[in-house]
Each structure stands twice: as structure tokens, then as C-alpha cells.
Enzyme design. Structure first.
Site, short mmCIF file in Angstrom:
data_model
loop_
_atom_site.label_atom_id
_atom_site.label_comp_id
_atom_site.label_asym_id
_atom_site.label_seq_id
_atom_site.Cartn_x
_atom_site.Cartn_y
_atom_site.Cartn_z
N SER A 202 0.80 -1.23 0.00
CA SER A 202 0.00 0.00 0.00
C SER A 202 0.83 1.28 0.00
O SER A 202 0.32 2.34 -0.33
CB SER A 202 -0.96 0.02 1.19
OG SER A 202 -0.26 0.21 2.39
N LYS B 76 0.74 4.69 6.85
CA LYS B 76 0.23 5.51 5.74
C LYS B 76 0.87 6.89 5.82
O LYS B 76 1.52 7.23 6.80
CB LYS B 76 -1.30 5.67 5.80
CG LYS B 76 -2.09 4.39 5.84
CD LYS B 76 -2.07 3.64 4.54
CE LYS B 76 -2.89 2.35 4.66
NZ LYS B 76 -2.48 1.35 3.71
#
Length: 189
Positions: A44, A92
Site C-alpha cells: 500500500s 500511511k
């Protein structure tokens, strides 16, 4: 007349136990309050971080300053993620700060109406999202692999108290060792 003192010998088992105990205490203290190692389990954050990269996470600096846009943060799953049976920490990139209006449209991220120039993403986002206002004490986080990242545009914002720390250094693989710097953003039209 001088009195001679007898040499005092410590039990070697006791000395070993003291050294071992102090080592454990220091290791636990550093890992709990200062820094810890983490690995990247998914794609990701590609291309910035690759699967199985090993990172050092700074757990102390956010005690003195808030997360900034561009920081890669490790955080505990939000309430929504826990309800979906996620228990492991996520990593993230911070994109939206408290109070900002964020929107994803036409392959760009807009903060308060200005497009971000993002040279670290795998591909431009192929979805539309927002506009939304980031709540107080919360952050909008997105993966650098925008089209293959389960991030804030699916499940919402990360409360400040869920943030464990900031990724600062990659120590494995050896051919990519180095500091993980946050980008400098320039507003574009």
C-alpha cells in the site's frame, strides 16, 4: 596498625541476572517510549516502501510537535478497522491535517482547494472522494499506492491518540538503507 579488608566477591549468577535484567529493562523502555522496529507487510505504500522493508519508528517526536503533512505514520487500527477485525498497526502518509478541507478529484488531491504536487505516488488516484473536513485531533492518511491502499478514503480519519510514531529510517534491505524524509509540498493550481 592497619586493618586489612577482605576482597568481596559477587556471585557470578547474581551479576549475570543483574546485567540481563538491566538489559531487558532498557530494551523495553526504549521500545515502549522512544523507538521501535517495524516491517512493511503490504504494497500500500509502494513505490516509497516495499513489502518486507524494515523501518525504525520514532515514538517520541510527536510528544513535542504534531504530525505534519507528508509524514509516514504508524498507527493502531481505528474503531472502524477494529470492528472489521484489523488488529495490527498500519502505516500511511499524512495528507489532511485537522480542520482542512480535503478532496480527491480528477486524479489529484486538493487541500483547501489547492492541488498537492505528489511525486511519490505510484499512480494518480482513479477515484473521486470528498470534499470532507478533517475533524479536530484527527488526520486523513493515504497510501502512496493510492489505487491499491485501504486507507482513510475507505474507513475515515485517524485520531491523534491512535498514532504510534513516525517512520524515520529504513534499515533493511541493505541496498536501500537510509533516512525517510517527508516531502516538501508546493501548492499548485
Amino acid at each position: 596498625m592497619t586493618q586489612q579488608t577482605q576482597p568481596h566477591f559477587e556471585n557470578p549468577w547474581l551479576e549475570t541476572a543483574k546485567v540481563f535484567g538491566l538489559s531487558l529493562l532498557l530494551a523495553f523502555g526504549i521500545r515502549t517510549f522512544v523507538a521501535e522496529a517495524r516491517y512493511i507487510p503490504s504494497g500500500s505504500m509502494e513505490p516509497t516502501l516495499q513489502v518486507n522493508d524494515r523501518l525504525i519508528i520514532d515514538k517520541l517526536s510527536y510528544d513535542f510537535e504534531p504530525p505534519q503533512r507528508g509524514n509516514m505514520v504508524v498507527f493502531k487500527p481505528t474503531k472502524t478497522l477494529r470492528q472489521q477485525n484489523f488488529h495490527d498497526a498500519f502505516i500511511k502518509r499524512v495528507i489532511g491535517l485537522p480542520g482542512e478541507k480535503v478532496e480527491v478529484k480528477s486524479g489529484r488531491v486538493y487541500i483547501n482547494g489547492s492541488a498537492l504536487k505528489e511525486n511519490y505516488i505510484a499512480a494518480r488516484p482513479d477515484y473521486q472522494w470528498g470534499p470532507v473536513i478533517v475533524p479536530p485531533n484527527s488526520y486523513l492518511v493515504l497510501g502512496d499506492n493510492r489505487n491499491n491502499s485501504y486507507d482513510s478514503h475507505y474507513w475515515g480519519f485517524v485520531p491523534r491518540h491512535n498514532i504510534i510514531g513516525r517512520a524515520i529510517f529504513r534499515f533493511f534491505p541493505f541496498n536501500r538503507i537510509g533516512e525517510l524524509n517527508s516531502p516538501v509540498y508546493v501548492a499548485s493550481q
